[in-house]
Design a protein around this motif. Structure first.
Motif, PDB file in Angstrom:
ATOM      1  N   GLY A   1     -76.744  72.947   0.052  1.00 30.52           N
ATOM      2  CA  GLY A   1     -77.092  72.002   1.108  1.00 30.52           C
ATOM      3  C   GLY A   1     -76.211  72.163   2.323  1.00 30.52           C
ATOM      4  O   GLY A   1     -75.131  72.763   2.259  1.00 30.52           O
ATOM      5  N   SER A   2     -76.657  71.616   3.462  1.00 29.64           N
ATOM      6  CA  SER A   2     -75.928  71.763   4.726  1.00 29.64           C
ATOM      7  C   SER A   2     -75.665  70.405   5.352  1.00 29.64           C
ATOM      8  O   SER A   2     -76.430  69.455   5.166  1.00 29.64           O
ATOM      9  N   ILE A   3     -74.556  70.348   6.110  1.00 31.90           N
ATOM     10  CA  ILE A   3     -74.195  69.185   6.920  1.00 31.90           C
ATOM     11  C   ILE A   3     -73.934  69.696   8.325  1.00 31.90           C
ATOM     12  O   ILE A   3     -73.074  70.568   8.514  1.00 31.90           O
ATOM     13  N   GLU A   4     -74.656  69.189   9.315  1.00 32.58           N
ATOM     14  CA  GLU A   4     -74.507  69.636  10.699  1.00 32.58           C
ATOM     15  C   GLU A   4     -73.949  68.499  11.544  1.00 32.58           C
ATOM     16  O   GLU A   4     -74.426  67.365  11.461  1.00 32.58           O
ATOM     17  N   ILE A   5     -72.914  68.829  12.382  1.00 29.15           N
ATOM     18  CA  ILE A   5     -72.254  67.851  13.229  1.00 29.15           C
ATOM     19  C   ILE A   5     -72.111  68.451  14.622  1.00 29.15           C
ATOM     20  O   ILE A   5     -71.608  69.573  14.772  1.00 29.15           O
ATOM     21  N   ASP A   6     -72.551  67.729  15.647  1.00 28.07           N
ATOM     22  CA  ASP A   6     -72.370  68.144  17.042  1.00 28.07           C
ATOM     23  C   ASP A   6     -71.061  67.573  17.564  1.00 28.07           C
ATOM     24  O   ASP A   6     -70.857  66.342  17.545  1.00 28.07           O
ATOM     25  N   LEU A   7     -70.159  68.462  18.054  1.00 28.16           N
ATOM     26  CA  LEU A   7     -68.820  68.061  18.479  1.00 28.16           C
ATOM     27  C   LEU A   7     -68.508  68.601  19.861  1.00 28.16           C
ATOM     28  O   LEU A   7     -69.277  69.381  20.441  1.00 28.16           O
ATOM     29  N   ASP A   8     -67.338  68.189  20.372  1.00 22.03           N
ATOM     30  CA  ASP A   8     -66.892  68.635  21.684  1.00 22.03           C
ATOM     31  C   ASP A   8     -66.351  70.064  21.594  1.00 22.03           C
ATOM     32  O   ASP A   8     -65.979  70.547  20.519  1.00 22.03           O
ATOM     33  N   TRP A   9     -66.263  70.722  22.752  1.00 20.21           N
ATOM     34  CA  TRP A   9     -65.763  72.104  22.783  1.00 20.21           C
ATOM     35  C   TRP A   9     -64.294  72.202  22.399  1.00 20.21           C
ATOM     36  O   TRP A   9     -63.816  73.285  22.038  1.00 20.21           O
ATOM     37  N   ARG A  10     -63.578  71.112  22.444  1.00 23.76           N
ATOM     38  CA  ARG A  10     -62.159  71.149  22.104  1.00 23.76           C
ATOM     39  C   ARG A  10     -61.900  71.058  20.604  1.00 23.76           C
ATOM     40  O   ARG A  10     -60.753  70.985  20.176  1.00 23.76           O
ATOM     41  N   VAL A  11     -62.937  71.058  19.796  1.00 28.21           N
ATOM     42  CA  VAL A  11     -62.753  70.992  18.358  1.00 28.21           C
ATOM     43  C   VAL A  11     -62.134  72.291  17.839  1.00 28.21           C
ATOM     44  O   VAL A  11     -62.358  73.377  18.397  1.00 28.21           O
ATOM     45  N   SER A  12     -61.393  72.181  16.756  1.00 27.39           N
ATOM     46  CA  SER A  12     -60.773  73.350  16.134  1.00 27.39           C
ATOM     47  C   SER A  12     -61.483  73.656  14.814  1.00 27.39           C
ATOM     48  O   SER A  12     -61.300  72.927  13.825  1.00 27.39           O
ATOM     49  N   PRO A  13     -62.316  74.688  14.755  1.00 35.29           N
ATOM     50  CA  PRO A  13     -62.994  75.023  13.494  1.00 35.29           C
ATOM     51  C   PRO A  13     -62.009  75.329  12.365  1.00 35.29           C
ATOM     52  O   PRO A  13     -62.289  75.010  11.209  1.00 35.29           O
ATOM     53  N   ALA A  14     -60.881  75.935  12.683  1.00 33.18           N
ATOM     54  CA  ALA A  14     -59.900  76.248  11.646  1.00 33.18           C
ATOM     55  C   ALA A  14     -59.350  74.971  11.019  1.00 33.18           C
ATOM     56  O   ALA A  14     -59.186  74.878   9.787  1.00 33.18           O
ATOM     57  N   ALA A  15     -59.039  73.963  11.861  1.00 31.42           N
ATOM     58  CA  ALA A  15     -58.543  72.700  11.316  1.00 31.42           C
ATOM     59  C   ALA A  15     -59.612  71.996  10.479  1.00 31.42           C
ATOM     60  O   ALA A  15     -59.324  71.413   9.431  1.00 31.42           O
ATOM     61  N   MET A  16     -60.857  72.061  10.936  1.00 28.30           N
ATOM     62  CA  MET A  16     -61.946  71.456  10.151  1.00 28.30           C
ATOM     63  C   MET A  16     -62.132  72.187   8.821  1.00 28.30           C
ATOM     64  O   MET A  16     -62.418  71.561   7.791  1.00 28.30           O
ATOM     65  N   ARG A  17     -61.977  73.505   8.836  1.00 30.72           N
ATOM     66  CA  ARG A  17     -62.123  74.285   7.606  1.00 30.72           C
ATOM     67  C   ARG A  17     -61.033  73.912   6.600  1.00 30.72           C
ATOM     68  O   ARG A  17     -61.293  73.789   5.389  1.00 30.72           O
ATOM     69  N   ALA A  18     -59.819  73.699   7.097  1.00 36.69           N
ATOM     70  CA  ALA A  18     -58.733  73.278   6.205  1.00 36.69           C
ATOM     71  C   ALA A  18     -58.982  71.871   5.656  1.00 36.69           C
ATOM     72  O   ALA A  18     -58.712  71.594   4.485  1.00 36.69           O
ATOM     73  N   GLU A  19     -59.510  70.995   6.505  1.00 33.63           N
ATOM     74  CA  GLU A  19     -59.807  69.648   6.050  1.00 33.63           C
ATOM     75  C   GLU A  19     -60.946  69.646   5.029  1.00 33.63           C
ATOM     76  O   GLU A  19     -60.950  68.852   4.087  1.00 33.63           O
ATOM     77  N   LEU A  20     -61.919  70.542   5.198  1.00 34.17           N
ATOM     78  CA  LEU A  20     -63.023  70.641   4.239  1.00 34.17           C
ATOM     79  C   LEU A  20     -62.490  71.009   2.852  1.00 34.17           C
ATOM     80  O   LEU A  20     -62.936  70.451   1.837  1.00 34.17           O
ATOM     81  N   ASP A  21     -61.542  71.928   2.805  1.00 31.72           N
ATOM     82  CA  ASP A  21     -60.956  72.288   1.506  1.00 31.72           C
ATOM     83  C   ASP A  21     -60.259  71.092   0.855  1.00 31.72           C
ATOM     84  O   ASP A  21     -60.352  70.895  -0.370  1.00 31.72           O
ATOM     85  N   LYS A  22     -59.597  70.277   1.671  1.00 32.01           N
ATOM     86  CA  LYS A  22     -58.924  69.097   1.116  1.00 32.01           C
ATOM     87  C   LYS A  22     -59.951  68.070   0.611  1.00 32.01           C
ATOM     88  O   LYS A  22     -59.747  67.428  -0.421  1.00 32.01           O
ATOM     89  N   ILE A  23     -61.037  67.931   1.355  1.00 33.81           N
ATOM     90  CA  ILE A  23     -62.075  66.963   0.944  1.00 33.81           C
ATOM     91  C   ILE A  23     -62.692  67.375  -0.387  1.00 33.81           C
ATOM     92  O   ILE A  23     -62.916  66.536  -1.275  1.00 33.81           O
ATOM     93  N   LEU A  24     -62.964  68.660  -0.553  1.00 36.37           N
ATOM     94  CA  LEU A  24     -63.610  69.122  -1.782  1.00 36.37           C
ATOM     95  C   LEU A  24     -62.698  68.993  -2.989  1.00 36.37           C
ATOM     96  O   LEU A  24     -63.186  68.871  -4.122  1.00 36.37           O
ATOM     97  N   THR A  25     -61.398  69.013  -2.775  1.00 38.01           N
ATOM     98  CA  THR A  25     -60.482  68.827  -3.909  1.00 38.01           C
ATOM     99  C   THR A  25     -60.422  67.377  -4.368  1.00 38.01           C
ATOM    100  O   THR A  25     -59.957  67.103  -5.477  1.00 38.01           O
ATOM    101  N   ARG A  26     -60.932  66.450  -3.527  1.00 38.37           N
ATOM    102  CA  ARG A  26     -60.885  65.028  -3.867  1.00 38.37           C
ATOM    103  C   ARG A  26     -62.164  64.536  -4.538  1.00 38.37           C
ATOM    104  O   ARG A  26     -62.295  63.339  -4.787  1.00 38.37           O
ATOM    105  N   THR A  27     -63.089  65.434  -4.799  1.00 39.08           N
ATOM    106  CA  THR A  27     -64.341  65.020  -5.435  1.00 39.08           C
ATOM    107  C   THR A  27     -64.646  65.898  -6.639  1.00 39.08           C
ATOM    108  O   THR A  27     -64.215  67.057  -6.692  1.00 39.08           O
ATOM    109  N   THR A  28     -65.395  65.326  -7.576  1.00 35.17           N
ATOM    110  CA  THR A  28     -65.792  66.068  -8.777  1.00 35.17           C
ATOM    111  C   THR A  28     -67.261  66.464  -8.755  1.00 35.17           C
ATOM    112  O   THR A  28     -67.732  67.107  -9.702  1.00 35.17           O
TER     113      THR A  28
END
Length: 396
Positions: A251-278
């Motif tokens: 499945g996919s999740i799509e989010i429209d963001l500003d140009w100042r967003v950091s994909p690398a920081a979001m990618r790191a946060e995604l890994d943290k989110i997935l570790t908090r769920t089963t």
């Protein structure tokens, strides 16, 4: 000496027949349970078939008693015919109970409440269709056997069989849609196109296959509605089967963001989110920027789960966690609409005698004479009071 061929003898024979039937039923139950007391299926068989079995014993016992002790032979043919019809009907009930028990035991061996249940769902679907076909055949045979016990029907049957070709053609044309659904139901059961508990998209609705019959299919929609579709729908109309080979989905999740967003920081946060769920199955997790137009950056997250409901919950969970993280940790990435304010240049004055390419010459514009005419047409008019108007009228 006691006379059995009398009404009193008939009453005594009927009482003996009932007692004998009950004794035989009790002995049969004791033998079945005693021979297989360490198993559960004898008890289930007893519960399933005890009523038609006991009734069949009573019918046969009373029938024998009447034939042995009936004082008048005038009613003997009538009672024989009645008990023959009752025996056929109850025998069909008893056979149906045995067939239903056997197929139910077979279906119980294949559980659908386990993660990998594709084979179990296929067998459950096929056995359900076979059970309905067996019931239909038993009923047809029983009704046909009962009708053949009537002498008039036997005579009619000869003429009907003689014109069976014409009757079959007419019946086929009259029941074309019904027969098509029946054949489609059998095809669905054994072609493995859909199975009970499959997740499908039909008529733009998401749901699970709840029941497959010979003529229709029941789809349990996600909001507890039931959509009933003819069997021919799934053989003639394209539809989506999300659990055709396995229940695992992406499945996919799509989010429209500003140009100042950091994909690398979001990618790191995604890994943290997935570790908090089963509910994430660990097969795949991807974060990519799929578009960057119109003043926004579109970020797409791909994740996997074991089935469709779990995937929906996982997508909602990741979306909520990402929204909260953006609000607290990276507010600059929140989408914004920018407007640039530009100061207008002063307009260049043009002399009255000069005419530009954009000016239009008309009756009141474009020349000094026209401007003077416009002044006369737009000057204010004098006003008079009521007394002045009356004095002017008196003068005239």
């Amino acid at each position: 000496m006691f006379e059995w061929h009398s009404w009193l003898g008939l009453a005594v024979a009927l009482l003996i027949a009932l007692v004998s039937a009950l004794i035989v039923a009790a002995i049969t139950k004791a033998i079945v349970v005693g021979a297989t007391k360490r198993r559960e299926w004898p008890r289930a068989l007893t519960v399933k078939a005890r009523h038609p079995y006991r009734l069949l014993l009573v019918i046969i016992s009373i029938w024998v008693a009447i034939n042995v002790t009936m004082p008048s032979s005038d009613w003997l043919d009538f009672f024989n015919h009645v008990f023959l019809v009752l025996a056929i009907a109850d025998g069909a009930w008893f056979v149906g109970a045995i067939v239903g028990f056997a197929l139910g035991q077979a279906m119980g061996r294949y559980r659908t409440d386990v993660p990998d249940n594709r084979v179990a769902r296929r067998v459950q679907t096929q056995l359900a269709i076979v059970r309905r076909l067996a019931y239909a055949v038993i009923v047809i045979v029983a009704v046909g056997s009962i009708l053949l016990t009537f002498p008039g029907v036997q005579a009619v049957g000869t003429s009907v069989l003689a014109s069976a070709g014409l009757v079959s053609i007419v019946a086929g044309l009259a029941a074309q849609s019904t027969l098509a659904n029946v054949f489609a139901g059998v095809q669905l059961a054994f072609s493995d196109a859909i199975r009970v508990d499959d997740v499908v998209i039909a008529e733009k609705e998401w749901g699970r296959i709840e029941e497959i019959t010979l003529t229709y299919v029941v789809v349990h929609i996600w909001d507890d509605r039931r959509m009933v579709l003819p069997s021919t729908y799934f053989t003639s109309t394209p539809f989506e089967n999300w659990t055709r080979s396995s229940s695992e989905l992406l499945g996919s999740i799509e989010i429209d963001l500003d140009w100042r967003v950091s994909p690398a920081a979001m990618r790191a946060e995604l890994d943290k989110i997935l570790t908090r769920t089963t509910i994430w199955d660990g097969r795949a997790s991807v974060l990519q920027v799929t578009d960057a137009t119109g003043g926004f950056v579109r970020v797409r997250i791909l994740v996997t789960a074991i089935d469709a409901p779990t995937l929906f919950d996982l997508r909602c969970f990741i979306r909520e966690e990402m929204v909260e993280w953006l609000q607290t940790q990276d507010p600059a990435a929140i989408p914004r609409t920018r407007v640039q304010m530009v100061e207008a240049e002063p307009r260049k004055k043009v002399k009255a005698t000069e005419k530009t390419s954009t000016e239009q010459i008309g009756l009141f514009t474009g020349s000094p004479e026209a401007e003077e005419r416009a002044t006369h047409m737009t000057m204010s008019l004098p006003t008079f009071t009521a007394d002045e108007i009356a004095a002017d009228r008196d003068k005239r």
